[in-house]
Structures are given as structure tokens and as C-alpha cells.
Design a protein around this motif. Structure first.
Motif, PDB file in Angstrom:
ATOM      1  N   PRO A   4       0.807  -1.223   0.000  1.00  0.00           N
ATOM      2  CA  PRO A   4       0.000   0.000   0.000  1.00  0.00           C
ATOM      3  C   PRO A   4       0.840   1.273   0.000  1.00  0.00           C
ATOM      4  CG  PRO A   4      -0.155  -1.122   2.119  1.00  0.00           C
ATOM      5  CD  PRO A   4       0.594  -2.027   1.191  1.00  0.00           C
ATOM      6  N   PHE A   5       2.073   1.203   0.505  1.00  0.00           N
ATOM      7  CA  PHE A   5       2.939   2.380   0.532  1.00  0.00           C
ATOM      8  C   PHE A   5       3.463   2.733  -0.855  1.00  0.00           C
ATOM      9  CE2 PHE A   5       3.201   0.507   4.794  1.00  0.00           C
ATOM     10  CZ  PHE A   5       2.673   1.566   5.509  1.00  0.00           C
ATOM     11  N   ALA A   6       3.350   1.779  -1.782  1.00  0.00           N
ATOM     12  CA  ALA A   6       3.732   2.026  -3.170  1.00  0.00           C
ATOM     13  C   ALA A   6       2.502   2.280  -4.035  1.00  0.00           C
ATOM     14  CB  ALA A   6       4.521   0.830  -3.709  1.00  0.00           C
ATOM     15  N   GLY A   7       1.347   2.474  -3.392  1.00  0.00           N
ATOM     16  CA  GLY A   7       0.116   2.738  -4.118  1.00  0.00           C
ATOM     17  C   GLY A   7      -0.544   1.498  -4.683  1.00  0.00           C
ATOM     18  N   GLN A   8      -0.119   0.326  -4.216  1.00  0.00           N
ATOM     19  CA  GLN A   8      -0.670  -0.923  -4.734  1.00  0.00           C
ATOM     20  C   GLN A   8      -1.882  -1.382  -3.936  1.00  0.00           C
ATOM     21  OE1 GLN A   8       2.672  -3.573  -4.492  1.00  0.00           O
ATOM     22  NE2 GLN A   8       3.455  -2.967  -6.492  1.00  0.00           N
ATOM     23  N   VAL A   9      -2.758  -2.102  -4.619  1.00  0.00           N
ATOM     24  CA  VAL A   9      -3.949  -2.697  -4.020  1.00  0.00           C
ATOM     25  C   VAL A   9      -4.003  -4.140  -4.517  1.00  0.00           C
ATOM     26  CG1 VAL A   9      -6.465  -2.630  -3.905  1.00  0.00           C
ATOM     27  CG2 VAL A   9      -5.181  -0.503  -4.008  1.00  0.00           C
ATOM     28  N   GLU A  10      -4.373  -5.061  -3.643  1.00  0.00           N
ATOM     29  CA  GLU A  10      -4.464  -6.463  -4.054  1.00  0.00           C
ATOM     30  C   GLU A  10      -5.887  -6.811  -4.469  1.00  0.00           C
ATOM     31  OE1 GLU A  10      -2.226  -9.865  -2.201  1.00  0.00           O
ATOM     32  OE2 GLU A  10      -4.270 -10.392  -1.568  1.00  0.00           O
ATOM     33  N   ILE A  11      -5.972  -7.604  -5.514  1.00  0.00           N
ATOM     34  CA  ILE A  11      -7.247  -8.147  -5.981  1.00  0.00           C
ATOM     35  C   ILE A  11      -7.046  -9.639  -6.216  1.00  0.00           C
ATOM     36  CG2 ILE A  11      -6.775  -7.670  -8.421  1.00  0.00           C
ATOM     37  CD1 ILE A  11      -9.774  -7.034  -8.743  1.00  0.00           C
ATOM     38  N   VAL A  12      -8.076 -10.428  -5.950  1.00  0.00           N
ATOM     39  CA  VAL A  12      -8.022 -11.865  -6.212  1.00  0.00           C
ATOM     40  C   VAL A  12      -8.972 -12.153  -7.371  1.00  0.00           C
ATOM     41  CG1 VAL A  12      -8.375 -14.175  -5.284  1.00  0.00           C
ATOM     42  CG2 VAL A  12      -7.436 -12.372  -3.815  1.00  0.00           C
ATOM     43  N   ILE A  13      -8.395 -12.620  -8.465  1.00  0.00           N
ATOM     44  CA  ILE A  13      -9.140 -12.910  -9.685  1.00  0.00           C
ATOM     45  C   ILE A  13      -9.000 -14.399  -9.977  1.00  0.00           C
ATOM     46  CG2 ILE A  13      -9.367 -12.425 -12.156  1.00  0.00           C
ATOM     47  CD1 ILE A  13      -7.970  -9.709 -11.562  1.00  0.00           C
ATOM     48  N   ASP A  14     -10.129 -15.078 -10.071  1.00  0.00           N
ATOM     49  CA  ASP A  14     -10.140 -16.516 -10.307  1.00  0.00           C
ATOM     50  C   ASP A  14      -9.209 -17.250  -9.342  1.00  0.00           C
ATOM     51  OD1 ASP A  14     -12.056 -16.359 -12.329  1.00  0.00           O
ATOM     52  OD2 ASP A  14     -10.551 -16.110 -13.898  1.00  0.00           O
ATOM     53  N   GLY A  15      -9.214 -16.798  -8.082  1.00  0.00           N
ATOM     54  CA  GLY A  15      -8.432 -17.445  -7.034  1.00  0.00           C
ATOM     55  C   GLY A  15      -6.964 -17.065  -6.983  1.00  0.00           C
ATOM     56  N   ARG A  16      -6.529 -16.195  -7.865  1.00  0.00           N
ATOM     57  CA  ARG A  16      -5.110 -15.796  -7.912  1.00  0.00           C
ATOM     58  C   ARG A  16      -4.964 -14.327  -7.521  1.00  0.00           C
ATOM     59  NH1 ARG A  16      -1.408 -15.122 -13.227  1.00  0.00           N
ATOM     60  NH2 ARG A  16       0.451 -14.474 -12.112  1.00  0.00           N
ATOM     61  N   PRO A  17      -4.044 -14.018  -6.583  1.00  0.00           N
ATOM     62  CA  PRO A  17      -3.857 -12.614  -6.183  1.00  0.00           C
ATOM     63  C   PRO A  17      -3.012 -11.839  -7.206  1.00  0.00           C
ATOM     64  CG  PRO A  17      -2.397 -14.023  -4.918  1.00  0.00           C
ATOM     65  CD  PRO A  17      -3.226 -14.933  -5.793  1.00  0.00           C
ATOM     66  N   TYR A  18      -3.398 -10.594  -7.397  1.00  0.00           N
ATOM     67  CA  TYR A  18      -2.676  -9.676  -8.281  1.00  0.00           C
ATOM     68  C   TYR A  18      -2.477  -8.361  -7.542  1.00  0.00           C
ATOM     69  CZ  TYR A  18      -4.071 -12.671 -12.218  1.00  0.00           C
ATOM     70  OH  TYR A  18      -4.259 -13.720 -13.073  1.00  0.00           O
ATOM     71  N   ALA A  19      -1.321  -7.727  -7.743  1.00  0.00           N
ATOM     72  CA  ALA A  19      -1.071  -6.389  -7.212  1.00  0.00           C
ATOM     73  C   ALA A  19      -1.400  -5.384  -8.311  1.00  0.00           C
ATOM     74  CB  ALA A  19       0.378  -6.243  -6.775  1.00  0.00           C
ATOM     75  N   LEU A  20      -2.312  -4.465  -8.015  1.00  0.00           N
ATOM     76  CA  LEU A  20      -2.710  -3.418  -8.957  1.00  0.00           C
ATOM     77  C   LEU A  20      -1.991  -2.123  -8.610  1.00  0.00           C
ATOM     78  CD1 LEU A  20      -6.602  -3.833  -8.918  1.00  0.00           C
ATOM     79  CD2 LEU A  20      -4.939  -5.046 -10.312  1.00  0.00           C
ATOM     80  N   LYS A  21      -1.665  -1.353  -9.632  1.00  0.00           N
ATOM     81  CA  LYS A  21      -1.030  -0.045  -9.420  1.00  0.00           C
ATOM     82  C   LYS A  21      -1.335   0.842 -10.618  1.00  0.00           C
ATOM     83  CE  LYS A  21       3.244   2.266  -8.367  1.00  0.00           C
ATOM     84  NZ  LYS A  21       4.531   2.160  -7.756  1.00  0.00           N
ATOM     85  N   LEU A  22      -1.605   2.101 -10.353  1.00  0.00           N
ATOM     86  CA  LEU A  22      -1.836   3.048 -11.441  1.00  0.00           C
ATOM     87  C   LEU A  22      -0.545   3.808 -11.728  1.00  0.00           C
ATOM     88  CD1 LEU A  22      -5.389   4.467 -10.654  1.00  0.00           C
ATOM     89  CD2 LEU A  22      -4.734   2.802 -12.396  1.00  0.00           C
ATOM     90  N   THR A  23       0.189   3.369 -12.730  1.00  0.00           N
ATOM     91  CA  THR A  23       1.389   4.070 -13.171  1.00  0.00           C
ATOM     92  C   THR A  23       0.971   5.205 -14.109  1.00  0.00           C
ATOM     93  OG1 THR A  23       1.621   2.629 -15.098  1.00  0.00           O
ATOM     94  CG2 THR A  23       2.770   1.955 -13.057  1.00  0.00           C
ATOM     95  N   LEU A  24       1.902   6.043 -14.478  1.00  0.00           N
ATOM     96  CA  LEU A  24       1.592   7.139 -15.389  1.00  0.00           C
ATOM     97  C   LEU A  24       1.073   6.603 -16.723  1.00  0.00           C
ATOM     98  CD1 LEU A  24       1.543  10.174 -15.688  1.00  0.00           C
ATOM     99  CD2 LEU A  24       3.919  10.095 -16.427  1.00  0.00           C
TER     100      LEU A  24
END
Length: 107
Positions: A4-24
Motif C-alpha cells: 500500500p505504501f507504493a500505491g498498490q492494491v491487491e485483488i483476487v481474480i479466479d483465485g489468484r492474487p494480483y497487485a494493482l497499481k496506477l502508473t503514469l
């Protein structure tokens, strides 16, 4: 695991975790997908609870792109997201907030 300190949010899609981030670059792509609306308009819609399923999908796809994942909107539209549509909306709102908020003590 998302940082979260890098602006990331975790989502679990079809049972697999992914780190989301909005880059430029992801934000630029998001702006393009919004058409006539701006990022400010998108933030306002989320703040006012007037966002659409398309807004959520666009934000999540941009976050996946910024996180280095190659899932497309078509993949995400068919996928099972942990928490369902409400969970997806919460994650999209968190992603938007983390991307535009200054870290504690930096403002």
C-alpha cells in the motif's frame, strides 16, 4: 502481496492474487478509455457514488496494466473477482485513492 505504501492494491481474480497499481502509463490509458471524461471526473464520480460498472472495469484493467499483468477487459469481465461486484468497486476506489493521496506526513 500488494504494497500500500507504493500505491498498490491487491485483488483476487479466479483465485489468484494480483497487485494493482496506477502508473503514469496506466493512467494515460485510463484517460483514453474514459473518452470525453477526465480523471477528475472519474474521481468525482467515485466520491459521489455515481460510478458505473464500466468505470470499475476500466480502473481495474488500468491497475492490472500498471502492476505488470496482461489481463484485458474481456478477461476481467468473465472472471470471478473475490467479493463480487461490490468487492471490485471497493478495490477500484482504493486504487484510485492510493494513487492520488500523499503518504502520511507528506502533505
Amino acid at each position: 502481496m500488494a504494497n500500500p505504501f507504493a500505491g498498490q492494491v491487491e485483488i483476487v481474480i479466479d483465485g489468484r492474487p494480483y497487485a494493482l497499481k496506477l502508473t503514469l502509463g496506466a493512467l494515460a490509458g485510463l484517460e483514453q478509455s474514459l473518452g470525453n471524461a477526465s480523471l477528475v471526473d472519474l474521481v468525482k464520480r467515485f466520491e459521489e457514488g455515481r460510478f458505473s460498472a464500466g468505470d470499475i472495469l476500466s480502473l481495474l484493467v488500468a491497475g492490472l496494466e500498471g502492476g505488470g499483468h496482461d489481463l484485458r477487459a474481456e478477461d476481467l469481465a468473465r472472471a470471478e473477482i473475490s467479493g463480487g461486484p461490490l468487492g471490485a468497486a471497493r478495490i477500484a476506489a482504493q486504487l484510485l485513492a492510493r494513487s492520488f493521496a500523499l503518504p502520511e506526513g507528506q502533505g
